[in-house]
Design an enzyme around this catalytic site. Structure first.
Site, PDB file in Angstrom:
ATOM      1  N   PRO A 121      39.243  56.128  16.714  1.00  0.00           N
ATOM      2  CG  PRO A 121      37.869  57.156  15.150  1.00  0.00           C
ATOM      3  CD  PRO A 121      37.925  56.753  16.593  1.00  0.00           C
ATOM      4  NE  ARG A 154      41.331  52.425  25.145  1.00  0.00           N
ATOM      5  CZ  ARG A 154      41.520  53.068  23.997  1.00  0.00           C
ATOM      6  NH1 ARG A 154      41.697  54.388  23.996  1.00  0.00           N
ATOM      7  NH2 ARG A 154      41.543  52.414  22.852  1.00  0.00           N
TER       8      ARG A 154
END
Length: 323
Positions: A2, A313
């Protein structure tokens, strides 16, 4: 994981449905039993989000700190508030798959439009309506770390990275480690702090934007989109990014975060035609400039969008427009 807008929206649920009434706190899973006992029966007096972390203050002076991390989620049920966009989107909204209506829609209680009071909603990186509960409170589903229960609403936390009871001193220390959050800090002061830190660093700007000690709330989607919107090479060291560009990144983050909190989704393309706007609401594939578009043509120049791992990432960018 989130991003900042999601955590602020979760805090809003607590503000509207859990504050100023006694809360039964338990740990169905058992891993938070000791912490639950410290909070059980007390009232929540404040819900505060800073970046990707949320802090719930109880009337006994203790706080519950929660960081959802990669896999955490809150499941809400009862007489709860859900965005009108969610209701009309068949229960799907958020960063990946919203099917919805106008972004100007604001939140309303489903009970006010004839929906049952046993509404169930999952909030994490996405927001999704679940099948209505058949009784209240519903049975916990899965490994629920902590359950917060009032006479009309329940919140179940599953899979968080952090869930702990803290004193105000510990809360202040945790927040002090975080970079500025546009919804918490003064915008001008936040801009100065962000700019000063970035301009001293030799770290690539793409990593700095994901560093929560530099700026709070930015995750993988917003990182990629902010850099493209600035036409900035993601590998540029922070100290080599022009000052006005750094300030522009902060101001754009203010804009996108406020929009994300208001609407519940990360729509990062501006000035869309009515038809393109409808497409963006219907599909993530039409919502972003570069995120998750590896190999697809850049919407500006047609160059295939690049992707590589950076800091664990996936980073997306246009090799031409962000050269």
């Amino acid at each position: 994981m989130p991003e900042g807008h999601s955590v602020h929206r979760i805090a809003r649920q607590f503000e509207r449905h859990f504050e100023h009434v006694p809360v039964a706190v338990s740990s169905p899973q058992g891993r938070f039993a000791a912490g639950a006992a410290q909070l059980d029966g007390h009232e929540i007096v404040q819900a505060k989000a800073v970046g990707k972390q949320m802090f719930l203050e109880f009337d006994n002076g203790l706080w519950l700190r929660v960081h959802l991390g990669m896999y955490g989620a809150w499941d809400f049920a009862g007489d709860i508030t859900v965005d009108a966009t969610t209701a009309s989107a068949n229960g799907r909204m958020g960063q990946t798959n919203q099917r919805g209506t106008d972004l100007a829609a604001h939140e309303h209680s489903l009970s006010s439009i004839g929906a049952p009071r046993l509404t169930r909603l999952r909030m994490s990186e996405q927001e999704k309506l679940e099948p209505d509960a058949t009784s209240f409170p519903p049975e916990p589903i899965g490994a629920v770390r902590v359950r917060l229960l009032t006479p009309t609403a329940v919140a179940d936390l599953r899979g968080p990275t952090a869930c702990e009871v803290q004193t105000i001193e510990q809360v202040d220390a945790a927040i002090a480690k975080l970079g500025p959050d546009p919804l918490v800090d003064d915008h001008a002061a936040g801009e100065e702090r962000f700019t000063a830190v970035v301009r001293k660093k030799s770290t690539p700007i793409a990593l700095l934007l994901m560093d929560q000690s530099v700026v709070s709330g930015i995750g993988n989607v917003y990182r990629a989109e902010l850099l493209f919107r600035a036409r900035l090479n993601p590998f540029t060291p922070g100290k080599e990014v022009p000052e006005q560009t750094v300030r522009g990144l902060w101001r754009d983050w203010v804009k996108l975060l406020e929009l994300g909190v208001q609407t519940g989704q990360m729509l990062t393309m501006d000035d869309l035609s009515p038809e393109d706007h409808r497409k963006a609401l219907a599909s993530r594939a039409d919502r972003h400039w570069v995120y998750h578009r590896t190999g697809e043509p850049c919407r500006i120049c047609g160059t295939p969008i690049a992707m590589q791992e950076l800091g664990g990432r996936k980073l997306y960018w246009c090799p031409k427009d962000q050269a």
